[in-house]
Design an enzyme around this catalytic site. Structure first.
Site, PDB file in Angstrom:
ATOM      1  N   ASP A  56      65.118  27.403  34.481  1.00 45.02           N
ATOM      2  CA  ASP A  56      66.452  27.427  33.814  1.00 45.02           C
ATOM      3  C   ASP A  56      67.318  28.976  33.935  1.00 45.02           C
ATOM      4  O   ASP A  56      67.987  28.978  33.796  1.00 45.02           O
ATOM      5  CB  ASP A  56      66.513  26.445  32.335  1.00 45.02           C
ATOM      6  CG  ASP A  56      65.395  25.827  32.128  1.00 45.02           C
ATOM      7  OD1 ASP A  56      65.566  24.913  33.016  1.00 45.02           O
ATOM      8  OD2 ASP A  56      65.478  25.598  31.009  1.00 45.02           O
ATOM      9  N   GLU A  84      54.554  26.933  29.487  1.00 45.73           N
ATOM     10  CA  GLU A  84      54.248  28.573  29.190  1.00 45.73           C
ATOM     11  C   GLU A  84      53.108  29.205  28.574  1.00 45.73           C
ATOM     12  O   GLU A  84      52.342  30.587  28.638  1.00 45.73           O
ATOM     13  CB  GLU A  84      55.381  29.307  28.826  1.00 45.73           C
ATOM     14  CG  GLU A  84      56.712  29.452  29.851  1.00 45.73           C
ATOM     15  CD  GLU A  84      57.224  27.735  30.468  1.00 45.73           C
ATOM     16  OE1 GLU A  84      57.063  26.931  29.679  1.00 45.73           O
ATOM     17  OE2 GLU A  84      58.041  27.901  31.201  1.00 45.73           O
ATOM     18  N   ASP A 144      56.367  20.890  33.494  1.00 44.13           N
ATOM     19  CA  ASP A 144      57.640  21.885  32.848  1.00 44.13           C
ATOM     20  C   ASP A 144      56.748  22.846  31.413  1.00 44.13           C
ATOM     21  O   ASP A 144      55.910  22.097  31.437  1.00 44.13           O
ATOM     22  CB  ASP A 144      58.614  20.726  32.334  1.00 44.13           C
ATOM     23  CG  ASP A 144      59.476  21.995  31.907  1.00 44.13           C
ATOM     24  OD1 ASP A 144      60.070  22.605  32.561  1.00 44.13           O
ATOM     25  OD2 ASP A 144      60.728  21.328  31.796  1.00 44.13           O
TER      26      ASP A 144
HETATM   27  C1  GLC Z   1      63.505  22.284  30.550  1.00 39.33           C
HETATM   28  C2  GLC Z   1      62.939  22.211  32.718  1.00 39.33           C
HETATM   29  C3  GLC Z   1      64.361  21.533  32.459  1.00 39.33           C
HETATM   30  C4  GLC Z   1      64.312  20.339  32.470  1.00 39.33           C
HETATM   31  C5  GLC Z   1      64.280  20.049  30.832  1.00 39.33           C
HETATM   32  C6  GLC Z   1      64.531  19.048  30.336  1.00 39.33           C
HETATM   33  O1  GLC Z   1      64.360  23.113  30.266  1.00 39.33           O
HETATM   34  O2  GLC Z   1      62.791  24.354  33.048  1.00 39.33           O
HETATM   35  O3  GLC Z   1      64.282  21.869  34.148  1.00 39.33           O
HETATM   36  O4  GLC Z   1      64.756  19.595  32.915  1.00 39.33           O
HETATM   37  O5  GLC Z   1      63.215  20.814  30.391  1.00 39.33           O
HETATM   38  O6  GLC Z   1      63.130  18.430  30.751  1.00 39.33           O
END
Ligand code: GLC
Length: 857
Positions: free
Chosen positions: A541, A466, A463
């Site tokens: 998200d 980017e 995650d």
């Molecule tokens: C980011 C991710 C999401 C995750 C969050 C906490 O927003 O896109 O999927 O739950 O981080 O890790």
């Protein structure tokens, strides 16, 4: 000053941040926003490195400036007239007045164009392109000189280079225009760009992940991976992964363009000038790939040949994934698993979000909440559940964090040009960021997964890659920060768009080294052309809204048309709380999506299949059961993607390019070759219309009713029904209902449903794990159904060494009208036992695996 809407966005972002990360980190993020601007300014060309209070003041004044935009294309310098040329095998160099163009025909259908002022064309390096030039089979190219042009001809394409201005047209074998120049290739102040004409009225697809309807024509896009910080809206760009690729059709002949350049790029797809696209990049070499079809599937196959195929994932990753930010303890995770089994809702995977970590930092366990992770995962495995755990790239910059300290000693983290290690705030506070473009760092990173692998974690979720760094404006790493770029050296401006993909690569390679006998599963938020080689992706998200339900379809389809087959959204929505109806419609729509994951944010109400009462629970169970019953069909579509780059979730035009009515459809789609899914996407709707492409018949999956193609059909869609159709002539495989994919190893039989009509289909089977399939341990069965005057003949040709767990096939033949067979034979032996359901127009029988069936009416 920021505009009103960006100010509101920034305030929203700050509020979300405040709730989820707390005031100290918010303050640190604010400071980081200025630090980033300060660094960007400090090293900005042509200013020499400088610093001090005046620069700080400038950073504060300018920190949230609009992002850089390309200079007007009309002002770009152009190569000018062609003065001389030279051909070597399949490459042509045209020396023009002010620059050189190099054209290479990698294959008869793939042409690469490069622009270089000095004419010094070295071997191109690219993270997106997997296949080296030398690996393409040899073929012939002919060069024809005309008065006004040079014709560079392969067996199927003619590239016409106009001598007067070096503009380039692509023509097909019949010399019909495919894609014409619309303004040449040029450069200005470090930017490079090109303008091409667009076929009138043609839709455009691709560009990776875009929160837009399917057809991207008429819009402009920035490609600079961005975490929007909060929920994103339709039309918001850029998001987590834009790909520099689009595909279109010129009078039914498909072609694609790939701008192989990782810098911040802009794609104007008929926005300013409706009949042109203008592609620009903020640096680097201009390198464009033209890929011809004429079928869309051929373009995608060639894109995959160039940028790599998705390897077959483990079968378990096709099961249902249950996730939320907030499964905070072993007890909660075990309870979720227990509920699934008790309620008889099939499921394979539970995700662990940042809650499992100590202090939210990677490669640690919060021992208070997850006391014995190995024991937990083992118990879950006994129950048929696997764990996927999240990992962010940033590692907490803390003396007490051994991994970060070790990484620092080994020099694995990104540095400013002055050699100081870069720090930026993310969930755990200030973090260091590994340089995933350094092969040695990738190996180091991969080794860190040992702690998770040893705890029995099966899959890995990358995650924030980017990369996202908390801050206002452009929340990422400053442009001047240095990267290895495979030893070539590059700044972040050049590397940014491939950072996430290289993280996923490091993860995949690391986990493969730790568990060489298992197929890895990696899920990544960021990506780029080529990400399919390393990871599945999800669409970030989103929010619990009907708009996002609809968007999740067009986003997944455009990712598929960008060469990324393994995709899916957060089902139910990440931010906010879905109504029961929305959740029901979402799980139906996504039930057959390649990635099927329910996920939601911290502090939202619970979003498990049973969270919305018994009615929605029953609907959810039915949708997930449908998925598990159809897993052999879905797995076959995965195999096709792994072989030929075909999307798994396909827009209607992918298979029905000859039917222009399919071009605009983005509220229905195909899964694999034969399933047409038409979900309900609006609140309160209990019926909808769907389009059945012409050229063959279609069968309503639920009623068995046959319909002609080439018509728009109204269908009833009560809340518990997902409108689903099957292409007539298909054999649609089903497994008996299982609760998790481990149970597929002991199947007693397979059910093959034939929807009687002339047609062909394929079924791919293997062990669903390991790599035996690469050594021939697979089974590819090709079915041909031929109606005759007397009945139906079905032939099955199988190849491969895989021995299926079952020996029995339960055939169900669906026909348009009731049939009463007079005889049925399997491999010439008569069958005595069959059952007819006159109401549903089916005949069923149970036989050993056979090669030829004859059903006589
Ligand atoms: C980011 C991710 C999401 C995750 C969050 C906490 O927003 O896109 O999927 O739950 O981080 O890790």
């Amino acid at each position: 000053m920021p505009s009103d809407s960006s100010l509101i966005d920034n305030l929203k972002y700050a509020w979300f941040g405040l709730r989820s990360i707390g005031l100290p980190l918010i303050l640190r993020s604010l400071r980081y926003s200025f630090e980033k601007t300060y660094t960007d300014l400090k090293y900005a060309e042509p200013i020499k490195p400088r610093g001090g209070p005046r620069l700080w003041w400038q950073a504060i004044r300018t920190f949230n400036q609009p992002r850089p935009a390309p200079p007007p294309f009309d002002s770009f310098q152009q190569p000018g007239p062609v003065q001389s040329w030279q051909q070597k095998n399949t490459t042509l160099i045209a020396r023009c007045q002010a620059a050189c163009l190099q054209l290479t025909a990698l294959s008869p259908q793939i042409i690469r164009v490069r622009l270089n002022e000095g004419g010094n064309f070295n071997i191109p390096f690219s993270y997106s392109i997997e296949k080296p030039d030398s690996d393409w089979p040899s073929h012939q190219v002919e060069l024809v000189e005309q008065d006004a042009a040079l014709l560079f001809k392969t067996d199927v394409l003619t590239v016409r280079i106009r001598k007067q201005d070096a503009q380039i047209d692509f023509l097909d074998a019949q010399a019909q225009p495919l894609n014409m120049d619309g303004g040449g290739f040029g450069w200005r102040e470090g930017w490079v760009g090109l303008r091409r004409s667009l076929p009138p009225g043609a839709p455009l697809f691709g560009l990776g992940e875009q929160a837009y309807p399917l057809n991207l024509r008429g819009h402009q896009f920035e490609l600079w991976h961005t975490d929007p910080g909060g929920r994103y809206r339709q039309g918001q760009n850029p998001l987590y992964q834009g790909h520099p690729w689009f595909i279109t059709l010129n009078q039914n002949r498909a072609f694609g363009l790939l701008l192989d350049n990782t810098h911040r790029s802009f794609f104007d797809l008929g926005h300013r000038q409706p009949d042109c696209c203008t592609l620009t990049a903020a640096g680097g070499e201009l390198r464009l790939y033209f890929i011809h079809g004429p079928a869309l599937k051929d373009v995608l196959a060639r894109l995959a040949a160039l940028s790599g195929h998705m390897p077959l994932p483990p079968l378990w990753s096709l099961g249902l994934h249950q996730s939320r930010w907030g499964y905070k303890s072993k007890k909660m995770v075990q309870e979720i698993a227990r509920q699934f089994r008790e309620r008889q809702i099939p499921g394979d995977v539970i995700h662990l979000d940042i809650d499992y970590m100590k202090g939210k930092t990677g490669f640690t366990w919060h021992k208070g909440r997850f006391s014995d992770p190995a024991e937990m995962s083992q118990r879950l495995r006994q129950d048929g559940f696997r764990l996927v755990s999240i990992i962010d790239p940033g590692l907490k910059a803390d003396r007490l964090n051994d991994i970060a300290e070790q990484g620092k000693r080994k020099g694995v983290f990104l540095k400013y040009p002055d050699g100081k290690v870069f720090r930026g705030p993310v969930w755990p506070g200030d973090c260091y960021f590994p340089d995933f473009t350094d092969p040695a760092v990738r190996i180091w990173w991969g080794e860190q997964y040992r702690i998770l692998v040893e705890a029995g974690v099966s899959g890995f979720w990358n995650d924030m890659n980017e990369p996202s760094v908390f801050g206002l404006g452009d929340g990422t790493i400053p442009d001047p920060v240095r990267h290895s770029y495979e030893g070539r050296g590059a700044d972040h401006a050049q590397t940014h768009n491939v950072y996430g993909m290289q993280m996923a690569r490091a993860t995949r390679e690391g986990v493969s080294a730790l568990r060489p006998e298992q197929r890895p599963f990696v899920l990544s938020r960021s990506g780029y052309t080529g990400i399919q080689r390393y990871a599945a992706v999800w669409t970030g998200d989103n929010e619990s809204s009907w708009e996002h339900l609809r968007l999740s379809i067009s986003m997944a389809l455009n990712l598929g048309l960008s060469g990324v087959p393994f995709v899916g959204p957060d089902i139910g929505g990440f931010f906010g709380a879905p109504s029961g109806e929305l959740f029901a419609r979402w799980i139906q729509a996504a039930a057959l999506f390649p990635l099927c994951r329910i996920h939601t944010a911290a502090d939202t109400p619970s979003q498990e299949p049973w969270s919305f009462g018994p009615q929605v629970e029953a609907i959810t169970r039915r949708a997930i059961e449908l998925r598990y019953r159809l897993l052999p069909a879905l797995y076959t579509a995965f195999w096709q993607a792994s072989q030929a780059g075909a999307p798994i979730a396909r827009p209607m035009l992918f298979d029905f390019q000859d039917d222009p009515q399919t071009y605009a459809l983005d509220d229905q789609f195909m899964i694999g070759d034969s399933l047409l899914v038409a979900p309900v996407l609006a609140e309160g709707e209990r019926a909808r219309a769907l389009y059945l492409p012409q050229g063959q018949g279609w069968v309503n999956y639920w009623t068995g009713q046959f319909h002609e193609g080439g018509q728009t059909l109204p269908v009833e869609a009560p809340l518990d029904c997902l409108p689903l159709f099957v292409k007539a002539g298909s054999v649609l495989p089903h497994w008996p209902l299982i609760q998790h994919t481990d149970q597929a190893r002991t199947l007693s039989h397979i059910e093959l449903h034939l929807f009687a009509a002339e047609g062909q289909s394929v079924l791919y089977e293997d062990a669903g794990q390991g790599f035996g399939y690469r050594r021939g341990e697979h089974k590819i069965s090709r079915f041909v159904c031929r109606p005759t005057d007397q009945g139906l003949i079905i032939t099955v040709r199988s190849q491969g060494d895989y021995i299926t767990p079952y020996e029995t096939v339960v055939w169900t033949v669906h026909t348009a009208a009731p049939i009463a067979p007079s005889a049925i034979t399997a491999d010439s032996l008569p069958i005595s036992d069959w059952s007819v359901d006159a109401e549903r127009c089916t005949v069923s029988f149970r036989i050993p695996i056979s090669q030829r069936l004859e059903i006589m009416f």
